[in-house]
Design an enzyme around this catalytic site. Sequence first.
Site, mmCIF file in Angstrom:
data_model
loop_
_atom_site.group_PDB
_atom_site.id
_atom_site.type_symbol
_atom_site.label_atom_id
_atom_site.label_comp_id
_atom_site.label_asym_id
_atom_site.label_seq_id
_atom_site.Cartn_x
_atom_site.Cartn_y
_atom_site.Cartn_z
ATOM 1 N N LYS A 151 9.675 -0.702 -4.484
ATOM 2 C CA LYS A 151 8.531 -0.005 -5.102
ATOM 3 C C LYS A 151 8.973 0.943 -6.216
ATOM 4 C CE LYS A 151 4.554 2.730 -3.397
ATOM 5 N NZ LYS A 151 3.994 3.256 -2.137
ATOM 6 N N ASN A 155 -0.672 0.902 2.030
ATOM 7 C CA ASN A 155 -1.151 1.913 2.982
ATOM 8 C C ASN A 155 -1.890 2.931 2.126
ATOM 9 O OD1 ASN A 155 0.512 2.010 5.849
ATOM 10 N ND2 ASN A 155 1.784 1.189 4.231
ATOM 11 N N GLU A 164 2.577 -3.029 3.335
ATOM 12 C CA GLU A 164 3.690 -2.113 3.035
ATOM 13 C C GLU A 164 4.178 -1.484 4.352
ATOM 14 O OE1 GLU A 164 2.149 1.459 1.244
ATOM 15 O OE2 GLU A 164 4.015 1.901 0.181
ATOM 16 N N GLU A 199 6.696 10.195 -0.081
ATOM 17 C CA GLU A 199 7.485 9.048 -0.554
ATOM 18 C C GLU A 199 8.557 9.462 -1.550
ATOM 19 O OE1 GLU A 199 5.818 5.165 -1.196
ATOM 20 O OE2 GLU A 199 3.875 5.913 -0.583
ATOM 21 N N CYS A 221 1.664 -1.276 -3.009
ATOM 22 C CA CYS A 221 0.647 -0.234 -2.937
ATOM 23 C C CYS A 221 0.337 0.448 -4.263
ATOM 24 C CB CYS A 221 1.026 0.790 -1.860
ATOM 25 S SG CYS A 221 -0.405 1.809 -1.427
ATOM 26 N N ASN A 256 11.445 1.843 -0.682
ATOM 27 C CA ASN A 256 10.237 1.258 -0.100
ATOM 28 C C ASN A 256 10.193 -0.179 -0.624
ATOM 29 O OD1 ASN A 256 7.664 0.561 0.698
ATOM 30 N ND2 ASN A 256 6.759 2.520 0.143
HETATM 31 N N1 CDT Z 1 1.342 4.052 -0.082
HETATM 32 C C1 CDT Z 1 0.858 4.326 -1.315
HETATM 33 O O1 CDT Z 1 1.471 4.026 -2.304
HETATM 34 N N2 CDT Z 1 -0.318 4.972 -1.337
HETATM 35 C C2 CDT Z 1 -0.894 5.348 -2.586
HETATM 36 C C3 CDT Z 1 -1.515 6.668 -2.498
HETATM 37 C C4 CDT Z 1 -1.834 7.200 -3.811
HETATM 38 S S1 CDT Z 1 -1.669 8.912 -3.868
HETATM 39 C C5 CDT Z 1 -2.400 9.356 -5.308
HETATM 40 C C6 CDT Z 1 -1.893 4.324 -3.087
HETATM 41 O O2 CDT Z 1 -1.849 4.035 -4.281
HETATM 42 O O3 CDT Z 1 -2.737 3.863 -2.351
#
Ligand code: CDT
Length: 325
Positions: free
Chosen positions: A121, A192, A43, A141, A167, A105
């Site tokens: 996303k 990420n 990502e 985000e 993600c 995203n």
């Molecule tokens: N980048 C991303 O989507 N990170 C999210 C963080 C979750 S926050 C509760 C992930 O699902 O890894």
Amino acid sequence: MRVAAAQVGAVDFGADRKKTLARLLKLLEQAAAEKVELVLFPETTFTTFFPRHLLTPEQLDEYFEHGDDVTQSPKVKPFFDRAKELEIDVSIGFAERTSAGEQFNTCVYVSGGQIISKYRKVHLPGTVEPFANPDAVNQLEKRYFKPGDLGFKAFRAKGAVMGMLICNDRRWPEAWRVLGLQGVEIVLIGYNTVSAAPDLWGSRKVMTDEEAEQTALFHHKLVMQANSYMNSTWSISAARCGADDGKYGMIAGSTIINPEGEIVAESKTKGDELVVADIDLTECEQGKTKTFDFSRHRRIEHYGVISTQTGVIELPVETVTNGVH
Ligand code: CDT
């Protein structure tokens, strides 16, 4: 088919874009040397994970690519040009700004220089405003991106039915099932994932950063393995990981998982690494024709609330819960 997850280690705030690009090209060259046909990158691969920072509009400009045709966006064009020369299909995530000024995203699947599919996303994590705690790791985000508007569309490439998620989407079984219902055989997910961030994740107990990282890794593998199994599909996940700026830790754990939910290849480091596996699409058949033959076993008459209700509606407290009410 020989496939790979290109895991990418730390990319610091303000990192030289050319140096970051050179690292991605090195991973591509390695993939070519190993005769890989398809490489998944993470990502927002081209920069640090900027949503952790509260940035001015001028600062943000640096992080967004022109989304209408990202393969021609000047700072990243060499990546797509080289993938074409090497005859490698790539899926890669980036921050997209459209000509109308909307921000998403996004990731694309590119084959022979052509964008075969684009995904934006849907499940954006985090907050619009930074946390009150000045020491918190933010995930802005919801501030910087609109929720994706392209749905979960499968596509055909390399003789396979593929789908892309980004993600946080991997934690939502609805997203996988919509791909599963299109017969998906390979799901591609770049991520990420912050390793220790109690303000973001919440925490039922006080944990060391190391324990928090292990928990985040456990949840990552749990959802990747379970959803691959329940949709009888291969999956590839690629991490942006390591400690950006020496302090913002993110989990590694890039995986290639078979339709039985078993990990067949996994990263061993927290840095740049190519994770390679040979995958056989016919392995999807067993699940798709037996345990998870959707056409025979699904009971959609009971699934209505999945698409009509967003949050929890609790039962009234006086409800009889012995099975009949
Ligand atoms: N980048 C991303 O989507 N990170 C999210 C963080 C979750 S926050 C509760 C992930 O699902 O890894």
